[in-house]
Design an enzyme around this catalytic site. Structure first.
Site, PDB file in Angstrom:
ATOM      1  N   GLU A 349      19.628  34.878  58.757  1.00 55.98           N
ATOM      2  CA  GLU A 349      19.267  36.019  59.608  1.00 55.98           C
ATOM      3  C   GLU A 349      19.728  35.731  61.033  1.00 55.98           C
ATOM      4  O   GLU A 349      19.507  34.627  61.555  1.00 55.98           O
ATOM      5  CB  GLU A 349      17.746  36.254  59.609  1.00 55.98           C
ATOM      6  CG  GLU A 349      17.338  37.364  60.585  1.00 55.98           C
ATOM      7  CD  GLU A 349      15.853  37.707  60.564  1.00 55.98           C
ATOM      8  OE1 GLU A 349      15.073  37.013  59.897  1.00 55.98           O
ATOM      9  OE2 GLU A 349      15.489  38.704  61.249  1.00 55.98           O
ATOM     10  N   ASN A 408      19.082  42.582  62.468  1.00 56.53           N
ATOM     11  CA  ASN A 408      17.921  43.465  62.598  1.00 56.53           C
ATOM     12  C   ASN A 408      18.334  44.823  63.137  1.00 56.53           C
ATOM     13  O   ASN A 408      19.192  44.932  64.004  1.00 56.53           O
ATOM     14  CB  ASN A 408      16.895  42.836  63.541  1.00 56.53           C
ATOM     15  CG  ASN A 408      16.201  41.654  62.896  1.00 56.53           C
ATOM     16  OD1 ASN A 408      15.370  41.817  62.016  1.00 56.53           O
ATOM     17  ND2 ASN A 408      16.593  40.458  63.307  1.00 56.53           N
ATOM     18  N   GLU A 440      18.359  44.423  58.177  1.00 55.50           N
ATOM     19  CA  GLU A 440      16.897  44.328  58.076  1.00 55.50           C
ATOM     20  C   GLU A 440      16.289  45.454  58.894  1.00 55.50           C
ATOM     21  O   GLU A 440      16.521  45.550  60.097  1.00 55.50           O
ATOM     22  CB  GLU A 440      16.401  42.976  58.627  1.00 55.50           C
ATOM     23  CG  GLU A 440      16.799  41.818  57.754  1.00 55.50           C
ATOM     24  CD  GLU A 440      16.090  40.512  58.124  1.00 55.50           C
ATOM     25  OE1 GLU A 440      15.126  40.540  58.923  1.00 55.50           O
ATOM     26  OE2 GLU A 440      16.520  39.467  57.598  1.00 55.50           O
ATOM     27  N   GLU A 527       9.209  34.827  54.621  1.00 52.99           N
ATOM     28  CA  GLU A 527       9.583  34.145  55.872  1.00 52.99           C
ATOM     29  C   GLU A 527       8.384  33.462  56.506  1.00 52.99           C
ATOM     30  O   GLU A 527       7.248  33.718  56.135  1.00 52.99           O
ATOM     31  CB  GLU A 527      10.304  35.081  56.846  1.00 52.99           C
ATOM     32  CG  GLU A 527       9.607  36.366  57.155  1.00 52.99           C
ATOM     33  CD  GLU A 527      10.427  37.238  58.118  1.00 52.99           C
ATOM     34  OE1 GLU A 527      11.275  36.708  58.860  1.00 52.99           O
ATOM     35  OE2 GLU A 527      10.200  38.448  58.123  1.00 52.99           O
TER      36      GLU A 527
HETATM   37  P1  C2E Z   1      11.545  38.959  62.488  1.00 55.62           P
HETATM   38  O1  C2E Z   1      12.727  39.821  62.204  1.00 55.62           O
HETATM   39  O2  C2E Z   1      10.373  39.078  61.571  1.00 55.62           O
HETATM   40  O3  C2E Z   1      12.109  37.494  62.573  1.00 55.62           O
HETATM   41  C1  C2E Z   1      11.463  36.353  62.147  1.00 55.62           C
HETATM   42  C2  C2E Z   1      10.822  35.620  63.272  1.00 55.62           C
HETATM   43  O4  C2E Z   1      10.056  34.541  62.743  1.00 55.62           O
HETATM   44  C3  C2E Z   1      11.795  34.952  64.235  1.00 55.62           C
HETATM   45  O5  C2E Z   1      11.181  34.955  65.500  1.00 55.62           O
HETATM   46  C4  C2E Z   1      11.854  33.540  63.728  1.00 55.62           C
HETATM   47  O6  C2E Z   1      12.248  32.620  64.712  1.00 55.62           O
HETATM   48  C5  C2E Z   1      10.421  33.321  63.328  1.00 55.62           C
HETATM   49  N1  C2E Z   1      10.259  32.276  62.330  1.00 55.62           N
HETATM   50  C6  C2E Z   1      11.120  31.914  61.375  1.00 55.62           C
HETATM   51  N2  C2E Z   1      10.616  30.934  60.612  1.00 55.62           N
HETATM   52  C7  C2E Z   1       9.390  30.668  61.075  1.00 55.62           C
HETATM   53  C8  C2E Z   1       8.356  29.737  60.687  1.00 55.62           C
HETATM   54  O7  C2E Z   1       8.460  28.973  59.738  1.00 55.62           O
HETATM   55  N3  C2E Z   1       7.214  29.772  61.420  1.00 55.62           N
HETATM   56  C9  C2E Z   1       7.045  30.595  62.456  1.00 55.62           C
HETATM   57  N4  C2E Z   1       5.906  30.554  63.128  1.00 55.62           N
HETATM   58  N5  C2E Z   1       7.986  31.485  62.853  1.00 55.62           N
HETATM   59  C10 C2E Z   1       9.150  31.507  62.157  1.00 55.62           C
HETATM   60  P2  C2E Z   1      11.991  35.408  66.758  1.00 55.62           P
HETATM   61  O8  C2E Z   1      13.387  34.941  66.664  1.00 55.62           O
HETATM   62  O9  C2E Z   1      11.158  35.019  67.915  1.00 55.62           O
HETATM   63  O10 C2E Z   1      12.036  36.978  66.638  1.00 55.62           O
HETATM   64  C11 C2E Z   1      10.904  37.733  66.719  1.00 55.62           C
HETATM   65  C12 C2E Z   1      11.185  39.149  66.325  1.00 55.62           C
HETATM   66  O11 C2E Z   1      12.065  39.740  67.256  1.00 55.62           O
HETATM   67  C13 C2E Z   1      11.906  39.273  64.995  1.00 55.62           C
HETATM   68  O12 C2E Z   1      10.998  39.226  63.972  1.00 55.62           O
HETATM   69  C14 C2E Z   1      12.577  40.609  65.137  1.00 55.62           C
HETATM   70  O13 C2E Z   1      11.667  41.654  64.842  1.00 55.62           O
HETATM   71  C15 C2E Z   1      12.905  40.657  66.589  1.00 55.62           C
HETATM   72  N6  C2E Z   1      14.311  40.310  66.783  1.00 55.62           N
HETATM   73  C16 C2E Z   1      14.876  39.092  66.913  1.00 55.62           C
HETATM   74  N7  C2E Z   1      16.204  39.220  67.107  1.00 55.62           N
HETATM   75  C17 C2E Z   1      16.490  40.538  67.076  1.00 55.62           C
HETATM   76  C18 C2E Z   1      17.688  41.318  67.226  1.00 55.62           C
HETATM   77  O14 C2E Z   1      18.801  40.817  67.407  1.00 55.62           O
HETATM   78  N8  C2E Z   1      17.547  42.679  67.171  1.00 55.62           N
HETATM   79  C19 C2E Z   1      16.343  43.268  66.960  1.00 55.62           C
HETATM   80  N9  C2E Z   1      16.290  44.595  66.898  1.00 55.62           N
HETATM   81  N10 C2E Z   1      15.219  42.573  66.824  1.00 55.62           N
HETATM   82  C20 C2E Z   1      15.281  41.222  66.872  1.00 55.62           C
HETATM   83 CA    CA Z   2      10.183  39.780  59.631  1.00 54.56          CA
HETATM   84 CA    CA Z   3      14.015  40.398  60.727  1.00 55.88          CA
END
Ligand code: C2E
Ligand code: CA
Ligand code: CA
Length: 573
Positions: A349, A408, A440, A527
């Protein structure tokens, strides 16, 4: 309902408020006489000539409701006072009642700007009282009517009028503990889109009636701001749960099945606050901290919130420079297939990161929701998609292979009428296949404009894209979504994994999700998997793919690339 509100919501706070009047006369007997007539109804200030009068008027310009002014006085006479008050922006609104025994002077003083006159001697106390009262009422009505008074739909005061109201109240009740309250409906636009504008209007009217009554019962008043925002200014409350409960009950009568989530933000006014608009901004800031959080309905303001609001403003301001200067980076978090003998890296992802020159790494959790609210998310997403496409091309060219990368997609991306073309163009530009890219889409996007979303998804799937339903189970229309939406993969919300060993219910829920996925013949991605117990349980219930710290954190480009190479050497895909 509107007429009921219109009638009732007269100057609630004004009726029982004791105004202050200034009596200006050089003869003490006259001052005493007037004083004894007025003292039961008004607080009275006295001056014995024009100079002293102007001094008091300047000091108390906001709290003096009328000046009763003798014309003939030593030092500075009444004519001069009228003239000076009329030419000063701060005092010209205060009505002047002239005290005189000459008929000609009466007419002349009205011409000069006085509002009324009281003839000497003061032998008709009732008439005097009535004239003072009427003059003040007329003047207050005029001030307030200068703003657009009422909101057409709800009959509540408009914000502009309301602020004026609050301002005046504060001058009379300085010591009272008051709360500034902002109320908002979560995802109101969805209610409008899904159930129609009529329904949305009825929700607004129901809320208006309820909060109006609540304000009246608590020595305050209510207003409607833009769209679905309301304001209240009421005596300080210890318990706001009752109003939320009451609102819920009222809304239930509109519809049993539709869950309208209301949130309120509260700021407790302090004595030093003198900017009325600001105290409601604070209430709004507090209210926004629980946007989209269905567990919370009430938030109080504290000074950290102000810092956060400023921080958010900075991020919005800095995004363009950030995109231009390469401050945004794409990280890749691997997804592993766990149903083969040894787990295999199958895909990843793309997750955006912002390395801000001043704030350092800013987490997407901080800026994505912010940019989703104001539409800037599109800019970020277009950047991410482009980066990902370029890298897949490069891996194919340089390594001879790649894995599918999911990106995403926000609700706002889907509202873009050009979305399908935009993505198609990206594939053409880098000569990629639709299978190289997964999309996604988070569940909340599914509950917006359902028809449009369905069309977009159909078109994207026809081209060959795989659609992953992100954060499944977190929102409130999951099953409904699945019944109507074509999707290819379910991504279970992270909370299930996080809580799975806390209670049996969550374990059972995960099994249920697996059953649903089997019924629909789609694979499940879990995830947030962080440890072996979680991993083993998920494997045992048939979960196909795992993404989480247990295998890997999101990696910067070079580390992910190395992982791809190592994985290939070990015989992975
Ligand atoms: P998401 O799409 O549900 O992405 C998964 C989030 O969970 C990511 O946080 C990831 O770093 C985190 N994660 C993965 N494995 C684990 C784990 O084992 N434990 C824990 N505690 N967390 C884990 P991230 O990167 O901080 O992103 C947060 C949210 O921000 C994402 O949730 C997504 O909704 C959004 N996001 C991130 N990048 C993009 C992007 O390029 N475009 C858009 N539209 N949204 C994004
Ligand atoms: Ca998610
Ligand atoms: Ca996602």
């Amino acid at each position: 309902m509107r007429t009921k509100l219109m009638k009732q919501s007269g100057p609630i706070l004004f009726d029982d408020m004791k105004r202050t009047v200034l009596v200006v006369d050089d003869e003490s007997i006259n001052r005493e006489l007037l004083g004894s007539i007025l003292e039961d109804s008004y607080d009275i200030l006295y001056a014995c000539d024009g100079i002293e009068a102007l001094q008091i008027i300047n000091d108390y310009s906001k709290s003096i409701s009328a000046v009763l002014l003798d014309l003939i006085m030593p030092n500075m006479d009444g004519w001069d006072v009228i003239n000076k008050m009329q030419n000063d922006e701060n005092t010209k609104h205060i009505p002047i009642i002239v005290l005189t025994s000459e008929h000609e002077a009466e007419v002349e003083s009205l011409n000069q700007g006085a509002s009324d006159f009281i003839p000497k001697p003061y032998d008709l106390p009732d008439v005097i009282l009535a004239r003072v009262k009427r003059t003040i009422e007329l003047s207050e009505d005029r001030t307030i009517l200068q703003s657009v008074e009422r909101d057409k739909l709800t009959g509540l005061l408009t914000k502009e009028f309301f602020l004026e109201y609050v301002d005046i109240t504060d001058h009379f009740y300085k010591d009272k503990h008051m709360d500034a309250v902002a109320l908002n409906i979560d995802r109101f636009h969805l209610l409008n889109e899904i159930y129609g504008r009529n329904f949305g209007d009825r929700v607004l009217q129901t809320i208006a009636t309820a909060i109006y009554q609540f304000a009246r019962d608590n020595d305050g008043t209510a207003a409607r701001g833009e769209a679905d925002t309301f304001f209240l200014y009421i005596e300080h409350q210890e318990d706001y749960k009752q109003i939320i409960r009451h609102l819920k009950e009222e809304l239930k009568q509109l519809s049993d099945s539709i869950n309208v989530h209301i949130r309120i933000g509260i700021y407790q006014r302090e004595l030093s606050d003198n900017d009325t608009e600001k105290i409601f901004d604070y209430a709004k800031i507090a209210c926004n901290t629980i946007r989209g959080n269905f567990q919370e309905s009430i938030a109080f303001y504290d000074s950290n919130l102000q810092k956060n609001a400023i921080f958010s403003e900075r991020l919005v301001h800095d995004i363009y420079e950030g995109l231009d200067n390469g401050q945004f980076k794409v990280f890749y978090q691997p997804k592993y297939d766990i149903q083969c003998d040894t787990p295999r890296l199958r895909s990843a992802e793309a997750l955006v990161r912002w390395k801000h020159p001043e704030f350092g790494m800013v987490s997407p959790g901080q800026f994505i929701p912010l940019f989703e609210n104001n539409g800037l998310i599109q800019k970020v997403d277009h950047f991410v998609w482009h980066e990902v496409a370029a890298n897949i091309r490069r891996w194919k060219d340089e390594l001879g292979f790649s894995v599918p990368i999911s990106v995403n997609m926000s609700r706002i991306d889907i509202c873009d009428s050009n979305i399908v073309n935009r993505i198609r163009k990206l594939l053409n530009e880098f000569n990629l296949k639709p299978g190289d890219f997964h999309l996604e889409i988070t569940e909340s996007a599914y509950s917006s404009d359902t028809e449009r979303l369905m069309n977009v998804i159909d078109e994207l799937r026809e081209i060959g894209f795989l659609i992953e339903l992100d954060d499944f189970g977190a929102g409130y229309s999951s099953l409904n979504t699945l019944a109507t939406m074509p999707i290819d993969v379910i991504k279970m919300d992270m909370e299930f994994v996080r809580n799975m060993h806390k209670d049996k219910k969550t374990l059972r829920m995960i099994e249920l999700i697996m059953d649903i996925a089997e019924f629909l013949s789609v694979p499940v991605v879990a995830e947030g998997v962080e440890d072996k117990t979680q991993y083993e349980f998920l494997k045992s219930v048939g979960c196909d793919i795992i993404q989480g710290y247990y295998f890997s954190k999101p990696l910067p480009l070079d580390e992910f690339e190395q992982l791809l190479i190592d994985n290939k050497k070990e015989g992975g895909k």
